[in-house]
Design an enzyme around this catalytic site. Sequence first.
Site, PDB file in Angstrom:
ATOM      1  CE1 TYR A 131       8.306  -3.205   9.010  1.00  0.00           C
ATOM      2  CE2 TYR A 131      10.524  -2.758   9.798  1.00  0.00           C
ATOM      3  CZ  TYR A 131       9.667  -3.487   9.016  1.00  0.00           C
ATOM      4  OH  TYR A 131      10.155  -4.515   8.246  1.00  0.00           O
ATOM      5  CE  LYS A 158      -5.590  -9.344   2.099  1.00  0.00           C
ATOM      6  NZ  LYS A 158      -5.563 -10.303   0.961  1.00  0.00           N
ATOM      7  CG  ASP A 175      -3.456 -11.159  -1.553  1.00  0.00           C
ATOM      8  OD1 ASP A 175      -3.672  -9.977  -1.912  1.00  0.00           O
ATOM      9  OD2 ASP A 175      -4.370 -11.929  -1.192  1.00  0.00           O
ATOM     10  CG  ASP A 179      10.567  -5.857   5.449  1.00  0.00           C
ATOM     11  OD1 ASP A 179      11.724  -5.608   5.069  1.00  0.00           O
ATOM     12  OD2 ASP A 179      10.284  -6.823   6.169  1.00  0.00           O
ATOM     13  CG  ASP A 200      13.732  -9.165   1.420  1.00  0.00           C
ATOM     14  OD1 ASP A 200      14.216  -8.012   1.360  1.00  0.00           O
ATOM     15  OD2 ASP A 200      14.117 -10.012   2.259  1.00  0.00           O
TER      16      ASP A 200
HETATM   17  C1  IPM Z   1      15.030  -3.813   5.412  1.00  0.00           C
HETATM   18  C2  IPM Z   1      15.384  -4.761   6.532  1.00  0.00           C
HETATM   19  C3  IPM Z   1      14.990  -4.136   7.860  1.00  0.00           C
HETATM   20  C4  IPM Z   1      13.494  -3.892   7.834  1.00  0.00           C
HETATM   21  C5  IPM Z   1      15.380  -4.963   9.087  1.00  0.00           C
HETATM   22  C6  IPM Z   1      16.862  -5.296   9.100  1.00  0.00           C
HETATM   23  C7  IPM Z   1      14.973  -4.301  10.373  1.00  0.00           C
HETATM   24  O1  IPM Z   1      14.783  -5.992   6.337  1.00  0.00           O
HETATM   25  O2  IPM Z   1      15.631  -2.734   5.327  1.00  0.00           O
HETATM   26  O3  IPM Z   1      14.151  -4.133   4.596  1.00  0.00           O
HETATM   27  O4  IPM Z   1      12.711  -4.786   8.180  1.00  0.00           O
HETATM   28  O5  IPM Z   1      13.102  -2.804   7.441  1.00  0.00           O
HETATM   29 MN    MN Z   2      13.562  -6.110   4.589  1.00  0.00          MN
END
Ligand code: IPM
Ligand code: MN
Length: 355
Positions: A138, A190, A223, A247, A251
């Site tokens: 990032y 990793k 993984d 990130d 999710d």
């Molecule tokens: C998160 C989001 C952000 C990220 C995006 C919107 C830039 O997915 O907060 O996880 O990738 O960090």
């Molecule tokens: Mn995210």
Amino acid sequence: MADNYKIAVIPGDGTGPEVVAEGIKVLDAVARKDGLKFDYQKFDFGGERYMRTGEVLPDTAVDELRGFDAIFLGAIGHPDVQPGILEKGILLRLRFELDQYINLRPVKLYPGVDTPLQDKKPEHIDFVVVRENTEGLYAGAGGFLRKGTPMEVAVQESINTRAGVERCVRFAFDYCRKRNRENKLTLCGKTNVLTYAFDLWERTFNEVKEEYKDIETDYAHVDAICMWMVKNPEWFDVIVTDNMFGDIITDLGAMIQGGMGIAAGANLNPEGVSMFEPIGGSAPKYTGQNKINPLAAICAAQMILEHFGLSESAARVENAVMEVTANRIDSLSAGRMGKTTTEVGDLVAGLVADS
Ligand code: IPM
Ligand code: MN
């Protein structure tokens, strides 16, 4: 005398304003209950403002935000704005410039919430991901060579500094100790392929862990972590990892805890100003319909209380949320809750008042 807290509110795009309003409703109920005072100041950063003015974030914004005790963010992302502009220009810029070096993501299955994992219950899914939030892929290091030609080269480098990794790892050990559940910290990396970046992570982790003999440690490749999060989520207490892996796995975490309707996160600068958000995005198709689930934003508000050291108030909110998920709504999905956005906010606020 009431304790006073200044909260900057960035409702943002899409359903952001609707869910943030419910978060504030709940904070206000807490304030009445516990004799606190929250002063809110709204900022109109987001897609609408950008389209109107051509400006993503005014230059004075970051300094102005430094003067607050916390930032409450709704959602950033507008269907008419090219992807990346708002994310980079607002969310990532604030994370970087306010040096919010931790992204804290609790993954907790609340009672009554459906998880796609068969046979997993609330007692199996309760862990926290500590994601490094200012470095890695990032950081924006890299570039193009011969762009647009058949010989084009694109390089995107992962930046890992010893200081950046160490402060993240230390935060994770401290957090794990404070959480005091399994007292187990797993490094997610990793090391078998990313032999520079995760060599630094692993060495740092192994050095720091000497200072935390009370914390059990473990290592897994990213993984494999994905596999275990689905198969045996009960193995995890606290996971620490870099920005990109964090990130991705958060999710996955959001999905196993019931989805975007409930998932909240904090961008923390333990020495500065931190920012709290529901992680679900702006959900443009539900905008203005009073259908979106506000619980994620309410959970973000709960994290604000926790951050202020108001653990009892935070527990009130969490208990109210659990009562709602267990007994008062049908589903976490927008439009399928059997209740409107404002009704869910009223329910939680009412439960807080009666607690
Ligand atoms: C998160 C989001 C952000 C990220 C995006 C919107 C830039 O997915 O907060 O996880 O990738 O960090
Ligand atoms: Mn995210």
